[in-house]
Structure formats: structure tokens, C-alpha cells
Design a protein around this motif. Sequence first.
Motif, mmCIF file in Angstrom:
data_model
loop_
_atom_site.group_PDB
_atom_site.id
_atom_site.type_symbol
_atom_site.label_atom_id
_atom_site.label_comp_id
_atom_site.label_asym_id
_atom_site.label_seq_id
_atom_site.Cartn_x
_atom_site.Cartn_y
_atom_site.Cartn_z
ATOM 1 N N ASP A 135 -12.601 17.459 -5.797
ATOM 2 C CA ASP A 135 -11.082 17.443 -5.880
ATOM 3 C C ASP A 135 -10.974 17.870 -7.176
ATOM 4 O O ASP A 135 -11.301 17.364 -8.414
ATOM 5 N N PRO A 136 -9.936 18.855 -7.556
ATOM 6 C CA PRO A 136 -9.510 19.327 -8.697
ATOM 7 C C PRO A 136 -9.158 18.148 -9.874
ATOM 8 O O PRO A 136 -9.465 18.513 -11.156
ATOM 9 N N GLU A 137 -8.276 17.180 -9.320
ATOM 10 C CA GLU A 137 -7.913 16.056 -10.013
ATOM 11 C C GLU A 137 -8.947 14.861 -10.476
ATOM 12 O O GLU A 137 -9.194 14.621 -11.473
ATOM 13 N N ASP A 138 -9.371 14.602 -9.091
ATOM 14 C CA ASP A 138 -10.146 13.326 -9.385
ATOM 15 C C ASP A 138 -11.779 13.546 -9.596
ATOM 16 O O ASP A 138 -12.518 12.542 -9.893
ATOM 17 N N GLY A 139 -12.044 14.738 -9.240
ATOM 18 C CA GLY A 139 -13.434 14.948 -8.992
ATOM 19 C C GLY A 139 -14.168 14.363 -8.062
ATOM 20 O O GLY A 139 -13.680 13.846 -6.894
ATOM 21 N N THR A 183 -16.696 17.497 -11.909
ATOM 22 C CA THR A 183 -15.604 17.908 -11.986
ATOM 23 C C THR A 183 -15.633 19.533 -11.875
ATOM 24 O O THR A 183 -16.623 20.165 -11.822
ATOM 25 N N GLU A 220 -15.154 21.489 -13.921
ATOM 26 C CA GLU A 220 -15.921 22.046 -15.328
ATOM 27 C C GLU A 220 -17.250 21.996 -15.072
ATOM 28 O O GLU A 220 -18.080 22.598 -15.841
#
Length: 243
Positions: free
Chosen positions: A162-166, A187, A189
Motif C-alpha cells: 500500500d502506498p500509504e501504509d506499506g 514501503t 521506497e
Amino acid sequence: MRFKQGLCVVLALATACMSSVLLVQAAVTEPAEISNAAKTYSPRSPNDNYAPDSDMHDALLVSLYAEQLESGAVIDILTPNRTQLQHLIVNDRHEAVADAIPPGKYIAENRDLGSVLFLLHENASLSVLGGCGWTDGEILHLSDNEIGTLNLFCYVPVSKVDPEDGLCCTYSLIGEQYVSDRILHFTVETAQKDGYYVQSCSFAGLPEGSYTLVENGTECQRITISADESSIRIRRYPPENMK
């Protein structure tokens, strides 16, 4: 009179310029001397007969620890073909620090504890390839027993993060007298490889024996540490339905 005043001004300017040159020269020279001294002196270990080459810009320090060794004990750093590079003296905290060496494979050897073959990575982390020792990735531990390491690499599809929660993956390694846990947090990144995010962790200092690897609460693999296979590297691809 004007000629004498002009001459005085010229002499004053020349003196000021000479002083500026000397100050600049001192400012350039002193840091270089300090830098060279820092490269050849290790305050934590009185190492003998080894000074790193000034061209070794990518050289790294290596910290060693041996609980069984007393102050004054010797640890030698050798190349894989057993050319001696450094002669280290253990301090009263059972530590020694090897002066800067380039990334690569080396041997740390003590006549009482034996030898351990290790790999110094470019990011200054360590891996044990065999012998009497283990590492937590930062410090090389010498031991009088064959002790193993499990290096685990987890691959998660990019679409699962998930882009927000990882995303988190949990791992536990359970042995007869050993239990240890790791949490890998992914994440956007996180490093990528072939459509996967990749994270890694290590379980170090493992006595010989059998272990169970638990992934996100489910037993997934059996691991055996032995004298013939003390350093194990595995890949895990968690189930597609993980959340």
C-alpha cells in the motif's frame, strides 16, 4: 616625499599579501595532516605493523569482539590466501578494531579460537562465510564453537504494498533453546527487483541444530545449522493472499 609614501604603501601591501599566502598555505596543509593521522591511528585498538594505503578511499573499519579472549590476546587479519594484513591486540573490553581495509573476503584468526572467514560489504556490513564466528551485520564475533547464520531475503509483489501504509512481514526462528523474531516493513521506497520489493534480515549466533522458520504466524520451512553448512541464505515469497 610622495615617492617615499608610495614606497611605504607598496611595501605594506607586499607584506600583507605574503601573510595571506602563508595563512592560506597553513589552512590547506593542516587538514591534510590531520586526515592522514586519522587514517593511520585507531584509538580503540593498538594495531601493529599496518598502515592503510592513502589511495584506499573506499576502505572500511571492522569491529571484532571475542568474549573468551583476555586483554592482550592477538587476532590476525589475513587474506583468503593467508597473507597477513593486520596484527590486532584485544583490549580489556574483549574488542579489537581493524584499520581500514577495502570491501572483500578476509580471515580473522586467533590461535585459541580458530579462524572465521568473513565478507566485508561495500556498505560496511559484514557476513560470515564459515568458521568459528558469527555477525549481527555490524560486529564480527569470534567464538570457540561453529556457530551459524541464517540470512533471509523476502520478496513481495509491488502490487501488494500500500502506498500509504506499506506492508509488514513477520518472521520467527525457533530452535531447541532459541527463539528470535524479525519484522520486515515494506514501503514504496523499498528496493525493487524484477517486480518485487525486497527486504532482508539475519538470525546470527545460531548453535548447531534444527530450527523452524515461521512466516506471518505459519510454519514455512525447516533450517539445519551444521559444521558443513553454517551460513544459510534463503529466499521467501509470502503467499499472494497476504494482507
